[in-house]
Design an enzyme around this catalytic site. Structure first.
Site, PDB file in Angstrom:
ATOM      1  N   ARG A 115      34.242  46.292  39.273  1.00  0.00           N
ATOM      2  CA  ARG A 115      33.112  46.706  40.112  1.00  0.00           C
ATOM      3  C   ARG A 115      33.461  47.833  41.088  1.00  0.00           C
ATOM      4  O   ARG A 115      32.592  48.404  41.724  1.00  0.00           O
ATOM      5  CB  ARG A 115      32.564  45.472  40.867  1.00  0.00           C
TER       6      ARG A 115
HETATM    7  C1  UD1 Z   1      36.150  34.739  43.544  1.00  0.00           C
HETATM    8  C2  UD1 Z   1      35.755  33.253  43.409  1.00  0.00           C
HETATM    9  C3  UD1 Z   1      34.457  33.026  44.202  1.00  0.00           C
HETATM   10  C4  UD1 Z   1      34.674  33.419  45.652  1.00  0.00           C
HETATM   11  C5  UD1 Z   1      35.209  34.853  45.779  1.00  0.00           C
HETATM   12  C6  UD1 Z   1      35.647  35.119  47.220  1.00  0.00           C
HETATM   13  C7  UD1 Z   1      36.539  32.485  41.214  1.00  0.00           C
HETATM   14  C8  UD1 Z   1      36.142  32.111  39.833  1.00  0.00           C
HETATM   15  N1  UD1 Z   1      35.544  32.917  42.008  1.00  0.00           N
HETATM   16  O1  UD1 Z   1      35.131  35.516  42.942  1.00  0.00           O
HETATM   17  O2  UD1 Z   1      34.073  31.653  44.128  1.00  0.00           O
HETATM   18  O3  UD1 Z   1      33.459  33.270  46.383  1.00  0.00           O
HETATM   19  O4  UD1 Z   1      36.344  35.069  44.920  1.00  0.00           O
HETATM   20  O5  UD1 Z   1      35.925  36.481  47.396  1.00  0.00           O
HETATM   21  O6  UD1 Z   1      37.696  32.365  41.561  1.00  0.00           O
HETATM   22  N2  UD1 Z   1      42.393  37.932  39.540  1.00  0.00           N
HETATM   23  C9  UD1 Z   1      43.563  37.780  38.828  1.00  0.00           C
HETATM   24  N3  UD1 Z   1      43.481  37.493  37.492  1.00  0.00           N
HETATM   25  C10 UD1 Z   1      42.288  37.313  36.850  1.00  0.00           C
HETATM   26  C11 UD1 Z   1      41.097  37.457  37.598  1.00  0.00           C
HETATM   27  C12 UD1 Z   1      41.180  37.752  38.935  1.00  0.00           C
HETATM   28  O7  UD1 Z   1      44.663  37.916  39.375  1.00  0.00           O
HETATM   29  O8  UD1 Z   1      42.323  37.039  35.637  1.00  0.00           O
HETATM   30  C13 UD1 Z   1      42.478  38.253  40.974  1.00  0.00           C
HETATM   31  C14 UD1 Z   1      41.776  39.547  41.360  1.00  0.00           C
HETATM   32  O9  UD1 Z   1      42.681  40.639  41.301  1.00  0.00           O
HETATM   33  C15 UD1 Z   1      41.310  39.267  42.789  1.00  0.00           C
HETATM   34  C16 UD1 Z   1      41.152  37.744  42.836  1.00  0.00           C
HETATM   35  O10 UD1 Z   1      41.830  37.239  41.704  1.00  0.00           O
HETATM   36  O11 UD1 Z   1      42.251  39.676  43.757  1.00  0.00           O
HETATM   37  C17 UD1 Z   1      39.688  37.296  42.802  1.00  0.00           C
HETATM   38  O12 UD1 Z   1      39.077  37.820  41.638  1.00  0.00           O
HETATM   39  P1  UD1 Z   1      37.623  38.457  41.674  1.00  0.00           P
HETATM   40  O13 UD1 Z   1      37.308  38.959  40.318  1.00  0.00           O
HETATM   41  O14 UD1 Z   1      37.502  39.401  42.807  1.00  0.00           O
HETATM   42  O15 UD1 Z   1      36.740  37.153  41.959  1.00  0.00           O
HETATM   43  P2  UD1 Z   1      35.291  37.091  42.596  1.00  0.00           P
HETATM   44  O16 UD1 Z   1      34.287  37.377  41.554  1.00  0.00           O
HETATM   45  O17 UD1 Z   1      35.255  37.909  43.826  1.00  0.00           O
HETATM   46 MG    MG Z   2      36.603  39.255  44.646  1.00  0.00          MG
END
Ligand code: UD1
Ligand code: MG
Length: 351
Positions: free
Chosen positions: A19
């Site tokens: 995003r």
């Molecule tokens: C996530 C939470 C959501 C919360 C929000 C708070 C989940 C499923 N959802 O959503 O409930 O309200 O954060 O900001 O957890 N990442 C990895 N590996 C992956 C996917 C993500 O390391 O496979 C890391 C990303 O780099 C990031 C973090 O995890 O730093 C959160 O991922 P992101 O995609 O931003 O989750 P949100 O949709 O924001």
């Molecule tokens: Mg996030």
């Protein structure tokens, strides 16, 4: 409960950040003149964890290179299959770890260590196997919503994309910060599926799993909703920049630096400013700049890596780069003072 159980921290930083609409991995993006991940590392530093694990994946070499010099271990998540999958990647590094694991999203640069410490203390003082950080937002769009029962006890977290209309109306959100007992965490993660709108392993599913097992799951409500901001897009990146810049200006104002318009003033983290100084509107001071005592910096001035003596006046809209200015000097408005090695060359090239 066990108030002195060992602590490990896991920071999730493997995602691409689709995003952001950027070629760079999200956690590499600068906010307030430093990579986003550095702010998160600062917030977990006071926890003095036994181990701090950074989950890397997308652009893993670049992310690993910005944590060189920090006391952390990088752990690769080979494919980005969700936040639950990211935490599972660290399991081999935590085999038989008996303590508390704090998980922090790598896109939360506004957190402060004291609140993470309070959350861990609350978790350890309770019977909970898992404590989730929540807060209440006027606009909860895009966050996971916290589903509670009538007594207020947490039941589940539902992601925006999986939520029905009624659930989307809930304003209490998941901040993406968790304290869990290691045994429970990995046992619950082993049972998380990809049966959801995004086809990912959601870390958030461990809440419902714990509740179904009859375990105590607590919330830690963050007292400052603005601090839990998760940066997913450039809009939030700008919001984070504004918040961090505001905190820095607040600190300088409290130390006696006058600012005519703090909202348009940006003073980088490496800058020092003496006493009795007055900064006009739209002033930017960056790098390792030092400003002496009793200086007047007029509106629109841009200073980077400059050493400004005492009692200096910098005229409006001037630019001072890599330059030393002696005590008492008055710089005319619209001046360019560039002490960079190739400054002359650069100026000659200009049409
Ligand atoms: C996530 C939470 C959501 C919360 C929000 C708070 C989940 C499923 N959802 O959503 O409930 O309200 O954060 O900001 O957890 N990442 C990895 N590996 C992956 C996917 C993500 O390391 O496979 C890391 C990303 O780099 C990031 C973090 O995890 O730093 C959160 O991922 P992101 O995609 O931003 O989750 P949100 O949709 O924001
Ligand atoms: Mg996030």
């Amino acid at each position: 409960m066990e108030t002195s159980a060992p602590l490990c921290v896991i920071i999730l930083a493997a995602g691409k950040g689709t995003r952001m609409k950027s070629a760079r991995a999200k956690v590499l993006h600068e906010v307030f003149y430093r990579p986003m991940l550095h702010h998160v590392l600062d917030s977990v530093a006071p926890l003095e964890a036994e181990k701090t694990i950074v989950i890397v994946g997308h652009q893993k070499e670049a992310v690993a290179s910005i944590v060189e010099g920090w006391e952390v271990i990088c752990c690769e998540q080979k494919e980005q299959q969700g936040t639950g999958h990211a935490v599972l990647s660290a399991r081999p590094l935590l085999a038989d770890f008996p303590g508390t694991i704090m998980i922090v999203n790598g896109d939360a640069p506004l957190l402060q260590g004291e609140h993470l410490q309070q959350m861990i203390a609350a978790h350890r003082a309770s019977a909970a196997r898992l404590t989730i950080m929540t807060t209440t937002l006027a606009d909860p769009t895009n966050y996971g919503r916290v589903i509670s029962d009538r007594s207020g006890a947490v039941q589940a977290i539902v992601e925006e994309k999986d939520a029905d209309e009624q659930q989307r109306a809930i304003q209490e959100i998941n901040a993406g910060i968790y304290s869990a007992d290691a045994g429970f965490l990995f046992d619950a993660l082993a049972r998380v599926t990809t049966d959801n709108a995004q086809g990912e392993m959601y870390l958030t599913d461990i809440v419902g799993i714990g509740v179904a097992d009859g375990l105590v799951i607590n919330k830690f409500e963050h007292p400052h909703p603005a601090h839990v901001l998760g940066v997913n897009s450039r809009v939030e990146l700008a919001q984070a920049q504004r918040e961090l810049s505001g905190r820095r200006n607040h600190e300088l104002l409290a130390r006696g630096v006058a600012m005519l318009d703090p909202l348009t003033t940006s003073i980088g983290p490496g800058v020092t400013i003496g006493t009795g100084c007055c900064l006009g509107a739209a002033v930017t001071i960056l790098g390792q700049s030092t400003i002496g005592d009793n200086c007047v910096i007029d509106p629109g001035v841009y200073i980077d890596n400059a050493q400004i003596g005492n009692g200096v006046k910098v005229g409006a809209n001037s630019v001072v780069l890599n330059h030393r200015v002696d005590d008492g000097v008055r710089i005319a408005p619209l001046s360019l003072l560039d002490g960079s090695a190739n400054a002359q060359h650069k100026n000659e090239e200009q049409p």
